[in-house]
Design an enzyme around this catalytic site. Sequence first.
Site, short mmCIF file in Angstrom:
data_model
loop_
_atom_site.label_atom_id
_atom_site.label_comp_id
_atom_site.label_asym_id
_atom_site.label_seq_id
_atom_site.Cartn_x
_atom_site.Cartn_y
_atom_site.Cartn_z
CG ASP A 47 -30.67 -17.79 7.78
OD1 ASP A 47 -30.42 -18.76 8.51
OD2 ASP A 47 -31.60 -17.81 6.92
CE1 TYR A 92 -30.08 -32.33 2.74
CE2 TYR A 92 -30.62 -34.51 3.60
CZ TYR A 92 -30.12 -33.23 3.80
OH TYR A 92 -29.65 -32.85 5.02
CE LYS A 109 -26.70 -30.81 3.50
NZ LYS A 109 -26.19 -29.68 4.27
NE ARG A 129 -40.67 -39.61 4.60
CZ ARG A 129 -40.29 -38.83 5.62
NH1 ARG A 129 -41.00 -37.75 5.90
NH2 ARG A 129 -39.25 -39.13 6.35
N1 UFG Z 1 -42.50 -40.58 9.67
C1 UFG Z 1 -43.81 -41.04 9.72
N2 UFG Z 1 -44.81 -40.13 9.62
C2 UFG Z 1 -44.60 -38.80 9.49
C3 UFG Z 1 -43.26 -38.33 9.47
C4 UFG Z 1 -42.25 -39.25 9.55
O1 UFG Z 1 -44.07 -42.25 9.82
O2 UFG Z 1 -45.58 -38.03 9.39
C5 UFG Z 1 -41.41 -41.55 9.77
C6 UFG Z 1 -40.51 -41.55 8.56
O3 UFG Z 1 -41.02 -42.43 7.60
C7 UFG Z 1 -39.19 -41.99 9.17
C8 UFG Z 1 -39.21 -41.45 10.59
O4 UFG Z 1 -40.58 -41.14 10.86
O5 UFG Z 1 -39.13 -43.37 9.24
C9 UFG Z 1 -38.41 -40.18 10.74
O6 UFG Z 1 -38.81 -39.26 9.73
P1 UFG Z 1 -38.31 -37.75 9.69
O7 UFG Z 1 -38.98 -37.12 8.50
O8 UFG Z 1 -38.52 -37.13 11.01
O9 UFG Z 1 -36.76 -37.85 9.46
P2 UFG Z 1 -35.96 -38.58 8.29
O10 UFG Z 1 -35.35 -39.80 8.89
O11 UFG Z 1 -36.75 -38.78 7.07
O12 UFG Z 1 -34.95 -37.44 7.88
C10 UFG Z 1 -33.86 -37.07 8.63
C11 UFG Z 1 -33.50 -35.62 8.34
C12 UFG Z 1 -33.14 -35.49 6.89
C13 UFG Z 1 -32.03 -36.46 6.55
C14 UFG Z 1 -32.39 -37.84 6.98
C15 UFG Z 1 -31.22 -38.75 6.83
O13 UFG Z 1 -34.59 -34.78 8.63
O14 UFG Z 1 -32.71 -34.17 6.62
O15 UFG Z 1 -32.77 -37.88 8.34
O16 UFG Z 1 -31.66 -39.96 6.41
F1 UFG Z 1 -31.83 -36.48 5.22
#
Ligand code: UFG
Length: 327
Positions: free
Chosen positions: A31, A141, A145, A280
């Site tokens: 790492d 991203y 992948k 977002r």
């Molecule tokens: N969210 C909020 N407020 C925040 C953070 C997140 O409303 O402060 C919402 C996001 O809009 C989303 C949900 O919570 O709808 C989950 O968000 P996360 O950021 O926790 O996770 P993601 O779904 O965006 O991302 C995850 C992984 C990524 C991957 C993705 C696949 O962390 O690495 O799933 O779609 F790419």
Amino acid sequence: MKVLVAGGAGYIGSVCADLLVQSGYSVVVVDNLSRGHSQAVPSSAKRYCGDIANESFLDQVFRLEKPAAVMHFCALSLVGESVADPITYYQNNVSAGLVLLRVMLAHNVKKLIFSSTAAIFGEPTVVPISENTPASPVNPYGASKLMFERILSDLGHAYGFRSVSLRYFNAAGATEHHGEDHRPETHLIPIILDVALGKRQKLTVFGNDYPTPDGSCIRDYIHVADLAEAHILALEYLDRIEGAECFNLGNGQGFSVFEVVAAAEKVTGRSIPLEIGERRPGDPAVLVASSAKIRNTLGWQPRHRDIHEIIESAWRWKLEHPNGYNA
Ligand code: UFG
């Protein structure tokens, strides 16, 4: 059997390294500690601090350690960051990974478990998402992948290289010794728990006008310990396949942002102040996995399906490590 865990100081990599050790494997962690934490590496694992993009470093590690297989977790994984800085994402997630593959082949190591993602599917119109759902990433991203999955498939045909790509949905929760400590933190559950802890004032819900029952995004949260078990099963499965295979990996249940907040309030006994913000960019409305293929093929079963249980494990870890691995 010796397994090299590339990215074993990160959130998912460290939990998998730990489970490998517990399952009797000999573990070598590589790492660069750019996002991971040295404290997260299991104490019985041998560790090398360096970058997989550094071919001579990696070559030396393979020469010294002679691993039989590799788990590859090294990646940058923030969607927004990838849109803003695609060069860095393709460099880290594709080019650096190619160096790892080249060194593996040079040492005749042809077994790999690869961390892929639901982000390869982009904005799917049908849920749950199966392996037959067309992959159509909408950000660098996810594209990086998917490209790596394609490379693995080509290596299977050309060199008899065996690989399993596991497409994680939303990894969440904590084990006794490992939890989420991303810097910056962008993930929903740790942010909510920081609010519960008083480290943040409120949660911003990114959009309440999605075509979902309560208007917020729906995701499939899978406990990180269940993810780790899938890695061990996939590693054993490599002996029974030829070429590249992929599996979607989620709980099969979707929870909206508001449902996750309600569950967190119940688990913590604290109220979570929130505000509604803009959507977002790049957030699909609904991402829920069909895990039928991995259940049927590998016999994988998630043990922690209840969202309360997942949040409770993360809450326990957060209370013990309010400042993450620095606490
Ligand atoms: N969210 C909020 N407020 C925040 C953070 C997140 O409303 O402060 C919402 C996001 O809009 C989303 C949900 O919570 O709808 C989950 O968000 P996360 O950021 O926790 O996770 P993601 O779904 O965006 O991302 C995850 C992984 C990524 C991957 C993705 C696949 O962390 O690495 O799933 O779609 F790419």
